[in-house]
Design a protein around this motif. Structure first.
Motif, short mmCIF file in Angstrom:
data_model
loop_
_atom_site.label_atom_id
_atom_site.label_comp_id
_atom_site.label_asym_id
_atom_site.label_seq_id
_atom_site.Cartn_x
_atom_site.Cartn_y
_atom_site.Cartn_z
N LEU A 33 -12.60 -14.30 11.74
CA LEU A 33 -11.39 -15.14 11.71
C LEU A 33 -10.35 -14.68 12.73
CD1 LEU A 33 -10.90 -15.56 7.84
CD2 LEU A 33 -12.03 -17.13 9.42
N GLY A 34 -10.65 -13.60 13.45
CA GLY A 34 -9.72 -13.08 14.44
C GLY A 34 -8.69 -12.13 13.89
N ILE A 35 -8.94 -11.61 12.69
CA ILE A 35 -7.98 -10.73 12.01
C ILE A 35 -8.21 -9.28 12.41
CG2 ILE A 35 -7.23 -9.89 9.74
CD1 ILE A 35 -8.13 -12.68 8.65
N SER A 36 -7.15 -8.56 12.66
CA SER A 36 -7.23 -7.12 12.94
C SER A 36 -7.41 -6.37 11.63
CB SER A 36 -5.97 -6.63 13.65
OG SER A 36 -5.82 -7.27 14.91
N ILE A 37 -8.15 -5.25 11.68
CA ILE A 37 -8.44 -4.46 10.47
C ILE A 37 -8.23 -2.99 10.76
CG2 ILE A 37 -10.19 -3.82 8.77
CD1 ILE A 37 -11.60 -6.51 9.49
N ILE A 38 -7.50 -2.31 9.87
CA ILE A 38 -7.33 -0.87 9.98
C ILE A 38 -7.78 -0.22 8.67
CG2 ILE A 38 -4.88 -0.95 9.29
CD1 ILE A 38 -4.48 1.51 11.16
N ALA A 45 -2.28 -13.36 14.46
CA ALA A 45 -1.16 -12.51 14.03
C ALA A 45 -1.33 -12.04 12.59
CB ALA A 45 0.15 -13.27 14.19
N MET A 46 -2.46 -11.40 12.29
CA MET A 46 -2.71 -10.91 10.94
C MET A 46 -3.45 -9.58 10.99
SD MET A 46 -4.49 -12.78 7.66
CE MET A 46 -4.92 -11.82 6.22
N LEU A 47 -3.01 -8.67 10.14
CA LEU A 47 -3.62 -7.34 10.02
C LEU A 47 -3.98 -7.09 8.56
CD1 LEU A 47 -4.27 -4.44 11.11
CD2 LEU A 47 -1.88 -3.86 10.61
N ILE A 48 -5.20 -6.60 8.31
CA ILE A 48 -5.60 -6.15 6.98
C ILE A 48 -5.69 -4.63 7.00
CG2 ILE A 48 -7.36 -6.16 5.18
CD1 ILE A 48 -8.19 -8.93 6.05
N SER A 49 -4.97 -4.01 6.08
CA SER A 49 -5.02 -2.55 5.90
C SER A 49 -5.84 -2.25 4.65
CB SER A 49 -3.58 -2.02 5.75
OG SER A 49 -3.59 -0.71 5.20
#
Length: 262
Positions: free
Chosen positions: A57-62, A13-17
């Motif tokens: 780490l399973g982090i989403s990236i946009i 449950a983490m997103l990096i913009s």
């Protein structure tokens, strides 16, 4: 399939913009711009390279494909200055950080062109953030959004002297929980200097999406480019970068772990 940004979906449950990572400028725009603009000097250089561990780490990236000179994805489309009384760049910047003109005289974007860019570039990026956070919230109940930035350590237009190395922003504590800030402040980021809610408190993305009462925690990190580049050039210094990435990993892992706390 949107062509103005890239979105990589993870499994936590983490997103990096990375809203200022893009470097492209469409031909229809660049033909009206100066040689300074063609070099996109105010890019947040190498954000994707610095955070290349995040996907594991399973982090989403946009991240956008286009430069902040096309449109600044970290500005409100109503033109409100995020830092009242301080010098700031516009939604569609007309000058670089050193105040050099970005457009040939008389070729600056008019209202119709700005609205076109909002529709083509700003809206899709923000819709993707909204959709991703909503999906995460529905699945996990708690979400962390990191807005990742970097900037030259000395930019007289925006601040005096030399910027601290790690500049965390939580909009004076309103965009994420005090518990999360406390965990970050307990990290050993030495020998790097740190500040929370200093000159950079968080831009539109941090302000627009952070809602700790609803378990959406947003935080901005403005990293000084002196920690991983040979300033004032845009050269990536591998030795510097490997050292600061150790601290970035600890920081990002802290955010990822926070998503697991109930």
């Amino acid at each position: 399939m949107n062509t103005s940004y890239d979105l990589t979906t993870g499994n936590i449950a983490m997103l990096i913009s990375m809203p200022h990572n893009g470097q492209l400028i469409p031909d229809s725009i660049v033909r009206n711009m100066t040689k300074t603009a063609h070099q996109v000097p105010d890019t947040d250089w190498y954000m994707d390279k610095l955070y290349d561990f995040a996907q594991d780490l399973g982090i989403s990236i946009i991240k956008p494909k286009y430069s902040r000179y096309v449109i600044d994805l970290n500005r409100n489309i109503d033109g409100i200055n995020l830092y009242p009384g301080a010098n700031s760049t516009e939604l569609c910047p007309t000058t670089s950080f050193d105040l050099s003109p970005l457009y040939i005289s008389g070729k600056e974007p008019d209202e119709a062109e700005i609205n076109r860019r909002i529709e083509c570039y700003w809206q899709p990026y923000h819709q993707a953030i909204k959709n991703t956070l909503a999906e995460m919230k529905a699945q996990y109940g708690k979400v962390v959004l990191l807005d990742a930035h970097s900037i030259l350590s000395q930019v007289p237009r925006f601040f005096e002297g030399q910027l601290p190395d790690f500049n965390f922003g939580s909009v004076n504590g309103s965009s994420c929980s005090a518990e999360l800030i406390n965990k970050i402040e307990q990290l050993d980021l030495s020998p790097y200097s740190t500040v929370v809610n200093g000159r950079f408190k968080g831009g539109y993305i941090t302000r627009g999406y952070g809602s700790p009462a609803e378990n959406v925690h947003a935080l901005q990190l403005e990293l000084s480019q002196r920690t991983y580049m040979d300033e004032p050039s845009d050269h990536y210094n591998e030795l510097k970068a490997e050292k600061v990435k150790e601290k970035l990993l600890a920081f990002v892992q802290c955010l990822a772990d926070f998503t697991q706390y109930k």
